[in-house]
Design a protein around this motif. Structure first.
Motif, PDB file in Angstrom:
ATOM      1  N   ARG A 176      -0.284 -18.114  12.717  1.00 14.74           N
ATOM      2  CA  ARG A 176      -0.010 -17.786  14.116  1.00 14.74           C
ATOM      3  C   ARG A 176      -1.073 -16.824  14.659  1.00 14.74           C
ATOM      4  NH1 ARG A 176       4.876 -19.585  15.926  1.00 14.74           N
ATOM      5  NH2 ARG A 176       4.695 -18.242  17.757  1.00 14.74           N
ATOM      6  N   ILE A 177      -1.473 -15.852  13.847  1.00 16.68           N
ATOM      7  CA  ILE A 177      -2.535 -14.943  14.292  1.00 16.68           C
ATOM      8  C   ILE A 177      -3.830 -15.715  14.497  1.00 16.68           C
ATOM      9  CG2 ILE A 177      -4.035 -13.050  13.531  1.00 16.68           C
ATOM     10  CD1 ILE A 177      -1.683 -11.677  12.337  1.00 16.68           C
ATOM     11  N   GLU A 178      -4.166 -16.580  13.549  1.00 14.19           N
ATOM     12  CA  GLU A 178      -5.408 -17.345  13.655  1.00 14.19           C
ATOM     13  C   GLU A 178      -5.402 -18.261  14.876  1.00 14.19           C
ATOM     14  OE1 GLU A 178      -6.584 -17.639   8.912  1.00 14.19           O
ATOM     15  OE2 GLU A 178      -5.327 -19.200   9.820  1.00 14.19           O
ATOM     16  N   GLU A 179      -4.229 -18.716  15.286  1.00 21.31           N
ATOM     17  CA  GLU A 179      -4.123 -19.604  16.453  1.00 21.31           C
ATOM     18  C   GLU A 179      -3.912 -18.839  17.749  1.00 21.31           C
ATOM     19  OE1 GLU A 179      -0.882 -22.029  15.266  1.00 21.31           O
ATOM     20  OE2 GLU A 179      -1.997 -22.996  13.621  1.00 21.31           O
ATOM     21  N   GLY A 180      -3.909 -17.510  17.672  1.00 15.48           N
ATOM     22  CA  GLY A 180      -3.729 -16.697  18.871  1.00 15.48           C
ATOM     23  C   GLY A 180      -2.315 -16.677  19.399  1.00 15.48           C
ATOM     24  N   LYS A 181      -1.329 -16.951  18.547  1.00 16.09           N
ATOM     25  CA  LYS A 181       0.075 -16.977  18.962  1.00 16.09           C
ATOM     26  C   LYS A 181       0.758 -15.661  18.605  1.00 16.09           C
ATOM     27  CE  LYS A 181       0.542 -21.970  18.195  1.00 16.09           C
ATOM     28  NZ  LYS A 181       1.264 -23.007  17.395  1.00 16.09           N
ATOM     29  N   PRO A 182       1.810 -15.304  19.316  1.00 15.58           N
ATOM     30  CA  PRO A 182       2.544 -14.083  18.953  1.00 15.58           C
ATOM     31  C   PRO A 182       3.276 -14.256  17.631  1.00 15.58           C
ATOM     32  CG  PRO A 182       3.669 -15.250  20.722  1.00 15.58           C
ATOM     33  CD  PRO A 182       2.348 -15.933  20.545  1.00 15.58           C
ATOM     34  N   LEU A 183       3.451 -13.167  16.944  1.00 13.67           N
ATOM     35  CA  LEU A 183       4.173 -13.202  15.679  1.00 13.67           C
ATOM     36  C   LEU A 183       5.660 -13.409  15.910  1.00 13.67           C
ATOM     37  CD1 LEU A 183       2.492 -10.230  13.749  1.00 13.67           C
ATOM     38  CD2 LEU A 183       2.007 -12.671  13.508  1.00 13.67           C
ATOM     39  N   THR A 184       6.298 -14.047  14.954  1.00 14.16           N
ATOM     40  CA  THR A 184       7.756 -14.176  14.964  1.00 14.16           C
ATOM     41  C   THR A 184       8.377 -13.425  13.778  1.00 14.16           C
ATOM     42  OG1 THR A 184       7.594 -16.255  13.733  1.00 14.16           O
ATOM     43  CG2 THR A 184       7.698 -16.398  16.143  1.00 14.16           C
ATOM     44  N   HIS A 185       7.545 -12.770  12.980  1.00 13.79           N
ATOM     45  CA  HIS A 185       7.994 -12.021  11.815  1.00 13.79           C
ATOM     46  C   HIS A 185       6.957 -10.926  11.556  1.00 13.79           C
ATOM     47  CE1 HIS A 185       9.527 -11.163   7.774  1.00 13.79           C
ATOM     48  NE2 HIS A 185      10.544 -11.974   8.026  1.00 13.79           N
ATOM     49  N   ARG A 186       7.382  -9.822  10.944  1.00 11.49           N
ATOM     50  CA  ARG A 186       6.427  -8.721  10.721  1.00 11.49           C
ATOM     51  C   ARG A 186       5.545  -8.939   9.499  1.00 11.49           C
ATOM     52  NH1 ARG A 186      11.271  -5.543   8.990  1.00 11.49           N
ATOM     53  NH2 ARG A 186      11.454  -5.092  11.206  1.00 11.49           N
TER      54      ARG A 186
ATOM     55  N   ALA B  68       3.934  -4.257  13.384  1.00 10.03           N
ATOM     56  CA  ALA B  68       5.053  -3.889  14.253  1.00 10.03           C
ATOM     57  C   ALA B  68       5.122  -4.910  15.385  1.00 10.03           C
ATOM     58  CB  ALA B  68       4.844  -2.489  14.811  1.00 10.03           C
ATOM     59  N   ARG B  69       6.336  -5.301  15.759  1.00  4.61           N
ATOM     60  CA  ARG B  69       6.494  -6.312  16.799  1.00  4.61           C
ATOM     61  C   ARG B  69       7.452  -5.828  17.874  1.00  4.61           C
ATOM     62  NH1 ARG B  69       9.175 -10.655  16.001  1.00  4.61           N
ATOM     63  NH2 ARG B  69      10.314  -9.959  14.159  1.00  4.61           N
ATOM     64  N   GLU B  70       7.198  -6.256  19.081  1.00  7.45           N
ATOM     65  CA  GLU B  70       8.125  -6.064  20.206  1.00  7.45           C
ATOM     66  C   GLU B  70       7.859  -7.211  21.172  1.00  7.45           C
ATOM     67  OE1 GLU B  70      11.238  -4.357  22.396  1.00  7.45           O
ATOM     68  OE2 GLU B  70      10.551  -4.065  20.341  1.00  7.45           O
ATOM     69  N   GLY B  71       8.728  -8.218  21.146  1.00 12.57           N
ATOM     70  CA  GLY B  71       8.477  -9.399  21.969  1.00 12.57           C
ATOM     71  C   GLY B  71       7.201 -10.082  21.518  1.00 12.57           C
ATOM     72  N   LYS B  72       6.301 -10.292  22.457  1.00 15.23           N
ATOM     73  CA  LYS B  72       5.036 -10.958  22.153  1.00 15.23           C
ATOM     74  C   LYS B  72       3.939  -9.966  21.757  1.00 15.23           C
ATOM     75  CE  LYS B  72       5.903 -14.929  25.169  1.00 15.23           C
ATOM     76  NZ  LYS B  72       5.409 -15.752  26.305  1.00 15.23           N
TER      77      LYS B  72
END
Length: 513
Positions: A478-488, A386-390
């Motif tokens: 993105r998860i491995e690099e500690g970045k927020p997701l841009t897709h679920r 689930a995503r909401e922003g970052k």
């Protein structure tokens, strides 16, 4: 809403974490030749353990005349259980926000009776989320003042360390029946190490719901929406079907079988519903041999249905499930990946990022499938967040759905493990209706890929290659690099060709029995 970023090593109940997922930065890596040798040994031993489990299951089924369930190889309806029924209306209800209000409306309109089975139940669960929500206990109590309402639950785990414990279930029973006319019964005929797991509702013997949705908040709130907006806790992806027509009678009679055993009350036979649509479907079950005198040799038609359908696959296998443990299922898929029936053959599996039990078993079996694929890029194991922003929260994949070649569909309560396919009580529906199967796949793919259905109408292999694989892979990075997701949609974290191949089968051999 929490500001923390949960990942696949989070608690399945809290969704909290303290760092990026499955990062290998700074970790010691063994020499490649040693890593390869270890991987080969792990796969060799893993296959031997899987073979031992498979042989044990075959011997058991042979003793009760159900060996044919493991030998199924064609797209056929199951034998040895209720036959397929013509003339049904079938609706696939995806996610709790669609399913729960529909269940509530149909129950509220009942004229004769409501018969409900479940693994567990939360009387306080809100089935709708309006200003005046419909709460399970309130709805059932109001119904019981004018019609028969019967609720049949698993008795619970005999060891208090496991949930729901028998004390938990007794508390629910007291809450349901206090100052109401609701009738309840608790069932434990599957023994101390197995459970009653199906989730059904029968209304007036005319409408039935069958699926994976428990009316409980025990693991998480099942009322979730297709966009899975982050809510600061665990999300929930699930599904059920609504049936009208002759197949409802098979669900109704199954309830009567179990109710008589648990409550000692013989109910009047159900009436056969009138034709309600044009869908041919079959009710398939798991009933372990010896659990019920009337079905002395058991019913393993869910297993038979899966093995036959997967063995017949030519283009696409799409599975959503809480667990992927069954060596029988994995063996069929692995053989397909080693010897693809067509150039366009693909397999997509949607699993929880962190299952509430046996995560290493699923990951071990995923490793086996990655190895069978051998770089062919035909297999993909994913999850959703689930995503909401970052921000992001885990979405617990609890649905039990199988689709093969858009010509076979199953939805129900059965996980892909020995508990569900051999030992617990379960119920699924199966249909060979190509229109229903394809429409269900497109709805699910639209939800997970965040695309309109019109954009994913093409060849399934092309959609897999151009959308599923690149999107899921990018989001895992993105998860491995500690970045927020841009897709679920995210490739299942924590798996590879090498990882957990042996530990999965070993754990399965020990407690998926």
């Amino acid at each position: 809403m929490t500001g923390e970023l949960p990942h696949e090593d989070s608690s399945p109940t809290t969704g909290r974490s303290s760092g990026p997922a499955d990062s290998v930065a700074g970790q010691f890596r063994p020499p490649r030749f040693l890593d390869d040798a270890t991987a080969r040994l792990g796969h060799l031993l893993g296959r031997r353990v899987d073979s031992a489990v498979h042989n044990r299951h075959r011997r058991r089924l042979r003793r009760v005349g159900w060996q044919h369930a493991l030998d199924a190889s064609a797209l056929e309806f199951a034998r040895g259980t209720a036959p397929p029924r013509e003339g049904n209306a079938l609706e696939v209800l995806i996610d709790g926000s669609e399913a729960l209000p529909r269940m509530a409306r149909d129950m509220a309109a009942a004229k004769s009776h409501v018969h409900m089975t479940g693994w567990f139940l939360s009387p306080e669960l809100a089935l709708s989320r309006e200003e005046e929500p419909l709460v399970v206990r309130t709805l059932l109590a109001e119904l019981a003042d004018r019609i028969d309402v019967r609720v049949l639950l698993w008795k619970g785990a005999p060891v208090p360390a496991f949930r729901p414990s028998r004390g938990d279930v007794r508390d629910v029973e007291r809450t349901l029946t206090r100052h109401t006319k609701i009738k309840t019964a608790l069932d434990a005929c599957t023994g101390a190490s197995h459970c009653h797991h199906e989730k059904t509702i029968v209304i007036d013997d005319k409408v039935a719901f069958v699926g994976g949705i428990d009316l409980t908040v025990d693991g998480g709130d099942p009322y979730d929406t297709p966009n899975h907006r982050a809510r600061g806790g665990i999300g929930w992806h699930d599904a059920a079907v609504r049936i009208e027509g002759p197949a409802v009678q098979d669900v109704a009679e199954h309830f009567r079988l179990r109710w008589q055993s648990a409550a000692g009350e013989r109910l009047a036979p159900s009436t056969k519903p009138e034709v309600a649509g044009d869908v041919k479907l079959q009710i398939v079950r798991t009933l372990p041999a010896g659990a019920y005198r009337e079905v002395r040799n058991g019913d393993y038609s869910i297993l038979e249905s899966y093995i036959g359908a997967l063995s017949s696959a030519e283009r696409i296998v799409y599975l959503e499930n809480q667990f992927l443990w069954s060596p029988e299922v994995v063996d069929v898929l692995a053989d397909k990946l080693r010897n693809p029936p067509t150039d366009d053959f693909r397999v997509v599996v949607l699993l929880p990022a962190r299952a509430n039990d046996g995560a290493d078993i699923s990951r071990g079996q995923v490793a086996a499938l990655i190895d069978a694929d051998d770089g062919g890029d035909r297999f993909l194991a994913c999850t959703v967040y689930a995503r909401e922003g970052k921000l992001r929260d885990i979405v617990y994949v609890h649905s039990k759905i199988g689709i093969v070649d858009d010509r076979w569909l199953t939805v129900g309560s059965a996980n892909l493990n020995a508990h569900s396919l051999l030992n617990d009580t379960e119920m699924n529906i199966v249909t060979h209706d190509e229109t229903v199967a394809r429409a269900t796949r497109l709805r699910l793919w639209s939800e997970h890929l965040e695309r309109d259905e019109k954009d994913i109408q093409g060849n399934t292999a092309a959609i897999f290659d151009q959308l599923w694989r690149p999107i899921a892979t990018e989001q895992l990075h993105r998860i491995e690099e500690g970045k927020p997701l841009t897709h679920r949609l995210v490739r299942l974290p924590g798996v590879s060709r090498r990882r957990r191949r042996l530990i999965g089968p070993l754990q399965s051999h020990l407690y998926d029995i």
